[in-house]
Design a protein around this motif. Structure first.
Motif, PDB file in Angstrom:
ATOM      1  N   ASN A   1      51.270   4.563  26.560  1.00 53.36           N
ATOM      2  CA  ASN A   1      52.418   5.442  26.732  1.00 53.36           C
ATOM      3  C   ASN A   1      53.675   4.583  26.609  1.00 53.36           C
ATOM      4  O   ASN A   1      53.602   3.389  26.275  1.00 53.36           O
ATOM      5  N   ALA A   2      54.825   5.161  26.887  1.00 51.70           N
ATOM      6  CA  ALA A   2      56.073   4.408  26.758  1.00 51.70           C
ATOM      7  C   ALA A   2      56.074   3.184  27.668  1.00 51.70           C
ATOM      8  O   ALA A   2      56.505   2.096  27.268  1.00 51.70           O
ATOM      9  N   ASP A   3      55.577   3.350  28.891  1.00 49.48           N
ATOM     10  CA  ASP A   3      55.557   2.248  29.847  1.00 49.48           C
ATOM     11  C   ASP A   3      54.675   1.106  29.349  1.00 49.48           C
ATOM     12  O   ASP A   3      55.039  -0.068  29.471  1.00 49.48           O
ATOM     13  N   LYS A   4      53.512   1.421  28.779  1.00 48.19           N
ATOM     14  CA  LYS A   4      52.600   0.380  28.292  1.00 48.19           C
ATOM     15  C   LYS A   4      53.217  -0.356  27.105  1.00 48.19           C
ATOM     16  O   LYS A   4      53.102  -1.586  26.998  1.00 48.19           O
ATOM     17  N   ILE A   5      53.889   0.373  26.220  1.00 47.76           N
ATOM     18  CA  ILE A   5      54.542  -0.265  25.071  1.00 47.76           C
ATOM     19  C   ILE A   5      55.676  -1.166  25.546  1.00 47.76           C
ATOM     20  O   ILE A   5      55.833  -2.301  25.065  1.00 47.76           O
ATOM     21  N   ASN A   6      56.477  -0.685  26.502  1.00 45.77           N
ATOM     22  CA  ASN A   6      57.539  -1.522  27.075  1.00 45.77           C
ATOM     23  C   ASN A   6      56.953  -2.797  27.682  1.00 45.77           C
ATOM     24  O   ASN A   6      57.457  -3.903  27.459  1.00 45.77           O
TER      25      ASN A   6
ATOM     26  N   ILE B   1      43.019   2.748  19.847  1.00 44.83           N
ATOM     27  CA  ILE B   1      44.266   2.782  20.612  1.00 44.83           C
ATOM     28  C   ILE B   1      44.851   4.190  20.484  1.00 44.83           C
ATOM     29  O   ILE B   1      45.272   4.600  19.403  1.00 44.83           O
ATOM     30  N   ASN B   2      44.845   4.926  21.576  1.00 52.82           N
ATOM     31  CA  ASN B   2      45.334   6.307  21.579  1.00 52.82           C
ATOM     32  C   ASN B   2      46.760   6.403  22.105  1.00 52.82           C
ATOM     33  O   ASN B   2      47.206   5.564  22.880  1.00 52.82           O
ATOM     34  N   ALA B   3      47.432   7.469  21.720  1.00 54.69           N
ATOM     35  CA  ALA B   3      48.744   7.801  22.276  1.00 54.69           C
ATOM     36  C   ALA B   3      48.536   8.648  23.522  1.00 54.69           C
ATOM     37  O   ALA B   3      48.252   9.833  23.434  1.00 54.69           O
ATOM     38  N   ASP B   4      48.685   8.027  24.698  1.00 55.07           N
ATOM     39  CA  ASP B   4      48.518   8.741  25.964  1.00 55.07           C
ATOM     40  C   ASP B   4      49.887   8.961  26.583  1.00 55.07           C
ATOM     41  O   ASP B   4      50.161   8.527  27.699  1.00 55.07           O
ATOM     42  N   GLY B   5      50.756   9.624  25.854  1.00 54.02           N
ATOM     43  CA  GLY B   5      52.088   9.894  26.366  1.00 54.02           C
ATOM     44  C   GLY B   5      52.840  10.789  25.400  1.00 54.02           C
ATOM     45  O   GLY B   5      52.862  10.522  24.189  1.00 54.02           O
ATOM     46  N   ALA B   6      53.437  11.861  25.915  1.00 58.46           N
ATOM     47  CA  ALA B   6      54.183  12.783  25.056  1.00 58.46           C
ATOM     48  C   ALA B   6      55.340  12.082  24.365  1.00 58.46           C
ATOM     49  O   ALA B   6      55.658  12.375  23.204  1.00 58.46           O
ATOM     50  N   SER B   7      55.968  11.114  25.062  1.00 49.67           N
ATOM     51  CA  SER B   7      57.104  10.407  24.471  1.00 49.67           C
ATOM     52  C   SER B   7      56.688   9.597  23.253  1.00 49.67           C
ATOM     53  O   SER B   7      57.457   9.458  22.296  1.00 49.67           O
ATOM     54  N   VAL B   8      55.470   9.085  23.257  1.00 52.38           N
ATOM     55  CA  VAL B   8      54.973   8.317  22.110  1.00 52.38           C
ATOM     56  C   VAL B   8      54.750   9.237  20.910  1.00 52.38           C
ATOM     57  O   VAL B   8      55.086   8.900  19.773  1.00 52.38           O
ATOM     58  N   VAL B   9      54.194  10.421  21.170  1.00 54.00           N
ATOM     59  CA  VAL B   9      53.983  11.387  20.088  1.00 54.00           C
ATOM     60  C   VAL B   9      55.318  11.855  19.515  1.00 54.00           C
ATOM     61  O   VAL B   9      55.498  11.932  18.288  1.00 54.00           O
ATOM     62  N   LEU B  10      56.285  12.140  20.376  1.00 54.01           N
ATOM     63  CA  LEU B  10      57.613  12.553  19.916  1.00 54.01           C
ATOM     64  C   LEU B  10      58.284  11.439  19.126  1.00 54.01           C
ATOM     65  O   LEU B  10      58.929  11.686  18.094  1.00 54.01           O
TER      66      LEU B  10
END
Length: 256
Positions: A53-58, A76-85
């Motif tokens: 998610n955004a936190d993990k990428i940060n 590696i999955n996108a587990d966060g709406a912010s990542v998909v957006l």
């Protein structure tokens, strides 16, 4: 921290991957992820199933070792709406958010159906015990070969590895705080475990009934993060509000 050798995992699919702020992410939906994960189980190929998610990428962008571990994972999955957006804003859209708690329960359901073995590692002793009980009540045929709380020191990692090597689980669901969770999984894989390891965040707390999950309408509206913050404001405010601000700023910078 133990000296970790980060080994590139074997990928069993040539599906597309995108890159957001230096983190690779598979272009997979939930259904395709489950099918691909089962290939790792069947072939006994070790896998660190990663959700970002955004936190993990940060965090990965501030932590070289974590960055290395995340990007070497087989899935590696996108587990966060912010990542998909963000993926859509950057012109490389991901199909959907693959929510960790939903994916975990789908894999548990698959395990009960196909007799794959499961090990639960993490959280407090009473929480992991309640999680195991709740899952067994829901899936009568589920083969839980062991549980262990997440309150142990680094010097005890060898004992955890020996326990898992004796049990040989197909799935190990890990509910421990990042980045210790990622370091531990990497260490266990280096000990020769061929399991599918999946970090599940606070899923044990939800499944055990300790904390509620967001209502369905909030999940569908991509507001589950807001519900989590309302439940644990002291712990999560900084992560979501300040972290998402940093993430959005960096995504805009990458765009232009």
């Amino acid at each position: 921290m133990k000296n970790l050798v980060v080994k590139q995992e074997k990928r069993l699919s040539l599906n597309d991957r995108i890159n957001i702020l230096g983190t690779s992410i598979d272009v997979l939906n939930n259904k395709d992820t489950i099918s691909l994960v089962e290939k790792y189980v069947i072939t006994k190929t070790p896998l660190h199933l990663m959700g970002v998610n955004a936190d993990k990428i940060n965090s990965a962008n501030h932590n070289k070792l974590l960055h290395e571990i995340v990007n070497k994972c087989g899935i590696i999955n996108a587990d966060g709406a912010s990542v998909v957006l963000a993926s859509k804003f950057l012109g490389k859209p991901l199909p959907e958010r693959v929510a960790g708690i939903d994916l975990m329960q789908d894999l548990v359901r698959l395990s009960a159906k196909k007799n794959y073995s499961v090990f639960l590692l993490g959280a407090k002793k009473d929480i992991v015990e309640a999680t195991a009980k709740a899952l067994k009540n829901k899936y009568k045929k589920l083969n839980i070969v062991g549980i262990h709380d997440g309150y142990f020191e680094e010097k005890e990692w060898d004992k955890i590895a020996d326990l898992l090597l004796s049990k040989k689980p197909d799935f190990v669901f890990v509910g421990i705080t990042s980045p210790i969770k990622e370091y531990l999984i990497e260490y266990l894989q280096n000990r020769g475990l061929n399991s599918v390891f999946m970090g599940v965040g606070g899923s044990f707390d939800v499944i055990s009934g300790k904390i509620p999950r967001a209502p369905k309408w909030m999940q569908k509206a991509n507001l589950e993060w807001l519900f989590r913050v309302s439940c644990e404001p002291k712990r999560l405010f900084k992560r979501y509000f300040l972290g998402n601000t940093e993430f959005i700023k960096n995504v805009i910078k990458e765009k232009f």
